[in-house]
Write a protein that holds these residues in place. Structure first.
Motif, short mmCIF file in Angstrom:
data_model
loop_
_atom_site.label_atom_id
_atom_site.label_comp_id
_atom_site.label_asym_id
_atom_site.label_seq_id
_atom_site.Cartn_x
_atom_site.Cartn_y
_atom_site.Cartn_z
N HIS A 125 0.62 -1.09 0.08
CA HIS A 125 0.07 -0.09 0.08
C HIS A 125 0.85 1.19 0.04
CE1 HIS A 125 -2.84 -2.90 2.27
NE2 HIS A 125 -3.37 -2.68 1.02
N ILE A 137 -1.79 0.60 -5.15
CA ILE A 137 -1.64 -0.77 -4.86
C ILE A 137 -0.32 -1.16 -5.81
CG2 ILE A 137 -2.34 -2.80 -4.67
CD1 ILE A 137 -3.59 -1.17 -2.47
N ALA A 169 -5.31 1.97 0.38
CA ALA A 169 -3.78 2.22 0.48
C ALA A 169 -3.54 2.82 1.43
CB ALA A 169 -3.33 2.73 -1.05
#
Length: 448
Positions: free
Chosen positions: A87, A101, A410
């Motif tokens: 993340h 990602i 994230a």
């Protein structure tokens, strides 16, 4: 199918009869396009092309130079025994952050290729095709980066998907092309981030874009300056059909992300030819479209259109190097097709996946996207699960698992909630409005 076969400019997947009247109309439109082109008989010098690239960069308000990436990694986890998920965020305009990602293969040796995914309308890193691309090509041995377009998922104050916030006119924003410019700069920053990763070979990076993302990906590649890595391969799906004055890309009702940016590049003359010629300086392009895609590749924009487009590009660049290749999927509609077998073979020819050979790709089974979505619960845009659209994509099937929305978030939610402005369209807008008040009244007026 071999890499040699894929080097041919045009291919058609399966077969679909084309009406002779439709072909005649397509050819007539193509001839009109050729005759009307202001650059069809003019070949700019390399220096003039570079000058046009610089002008186009300014016309879309892209940062020159691009801002430092200042990447940040939050958490990691293993999605499978062979794929690690990171993340991350990296910087874009006005100090904003792009949530992303990263899919990383863990059982490889040496430097790896990388793929950056640019999503279409309603898409973000939680879309099925973003997740599938990450899992599939990480299995092949590539690092894959997916991220949220402005106004979607973590870049929306609602944290929702399919908001299409970036389509809404912003009061006081005269230059709507600023929004599209941001989205193009995001793609360029994602490419720079990919090249900055220590495991990535910066000479083996692909950029893939779908629908609206095909438009942004092509322009991002065309306007790639010295700060960007060489984009070894560009794949455009559900698009690539850049056209002329007052045609689709000028007249579609999305001035922020599509028509505004394309109109801002009108000073180029034959925009499609110039942009593709700029792109061709770095590498090849593959266009993947369906013969029944009425949303983007209308029936008068099939192979005759692209044949004419290639003639224009060759006239601009003075050669037929790296002209866009086309691959048609019979009876298919609007969809991202780079997870299919022929697209994977083309990408392998360009990127040299460490874990796959062409023979292996030929032997892999396939699965319909709708079946994988039903099995995993990964999000597909409303109305696109049908066979003709995204649901009918025949993706290479390696029994890949899905990821949950939490796993695809994230930025830690507490951190995001404490200050969402660095991520969202709402946070970007005051900066753009402030720039409007200090910038010249019309950037385009400075151009020939």
């Amino acid at each position: 199918m071999t890499p040699t076969a894929l080097k041919h400019r045009t291919r058609r997947v399966s077969s679909a009869p084309a009406a002779s009247t439709a072909f005649a109309v397509a050819l007539a439109v193509a001839l009109i396009f050729l005759i009307a082109s202001p650059t069809a008989n003019a070949q700019p010098t390399p220096a003039q092309l570079e000058h046009l690239r610089t002008q186009a960069t300014h016309a879309l308000f892209l940062d020159t130079p691009l801002p430092p990436l200042t990447p940040k990694t939050f958490t990691t986890f293993d999605a499978t025994p062979n794929i690690r998920i990171e993340h991350v965020t990296f910087a874009t305009q006005y100090g904003m952050r792009v949530p992303a990602i990263v899919y990383i293969p863990t059982h490889t040796h040496g430097k790896l290729p990388a793929i950056v995914v640019v999503c279409g309308h309603g898409g973000d890193k939680s879309s099925w095709y973003a997740v599938y691309t990450g899992m599939l090509y990480a299995t092949a041995g590539a690092v894959v980066i997916t991220y949220d377009p402005i106004g979607e998922f973590e870049r929306s104050v609602t944290r929702a998907s399919e908001t299409n916030e970036h389509d809404k006119l912003i009061p006081g924003l005269t230059h709507t092309e600023r929004v599209g410019g941001l989205m193009i700069e995001d793609a360029q920053q994602a490419l720079r981030y990919a090249a900055s990763r220590p495991e990535v070979d910066p000479t083996r990076i692909a950029l893939v874009g779908y629908s609206m993302g095909s438009f942004h990906a092509l322009i991002a590649a065309a306007l790639a300056g010295p700060q960007l890595p060489r984009i070894r391969a560009l794949v455009l799906s559900g698009g690539g059909n850049l056209d002329g004055h007052n045609e689709y890309w000028d007249s579609n009702p999305k001035p922020n992300c599509q028509s505004g940016p394309y109109e801002a590049l009108s000073f180029l003359g034959d925009r499609a030819a110039i942009l593709y010629a700029l792109r061709a300086r770095s590498g090849p392009t593959l266009v993947l479209n369906g013969t029944q895609d009425s949303l983007i590749t209308k029936f008068n924009e099939q192979e005759p259109f692209f044949n004419t487009l290639r003639t224009h590009i060759a006239a601009v660049q003075g050669s037929r190097n790296n002209l866009p290749e086309t691959l048609w999927f019979a009876n298919a509609g609007h969809r991202p097709s780079w997870m299919t077998r022929p697209a994977a073979i083309w990408l392998n020819y360009q990127l040299h996946f460490p874990n796959w050979t062409d023979a292996q790709i030929e032997s892999f089974p396939t699965i319909r996207a709708a079946e994988w979505v039903a099995k995993t619960g990964v999000r597909i845009s409303h109305g696109y699960q049908v066979e003709q659209k995204e649901g009918g994509v025949l993706a290479i099937d390696l029994n890949l698992p899905g990821l949950t929305r939490d796993q695809l978030t994230a930025v830690p939610e507490a951190l995001w909630q404490a200050n969402p402005k660095p991520y969202t369209l709402e946070g970007w807008t005051p900066h753009a409005l402030a720039a409007e008040s200090t910038a010249p009244s019309s950037v385009q007026s400075q151009h020939p």
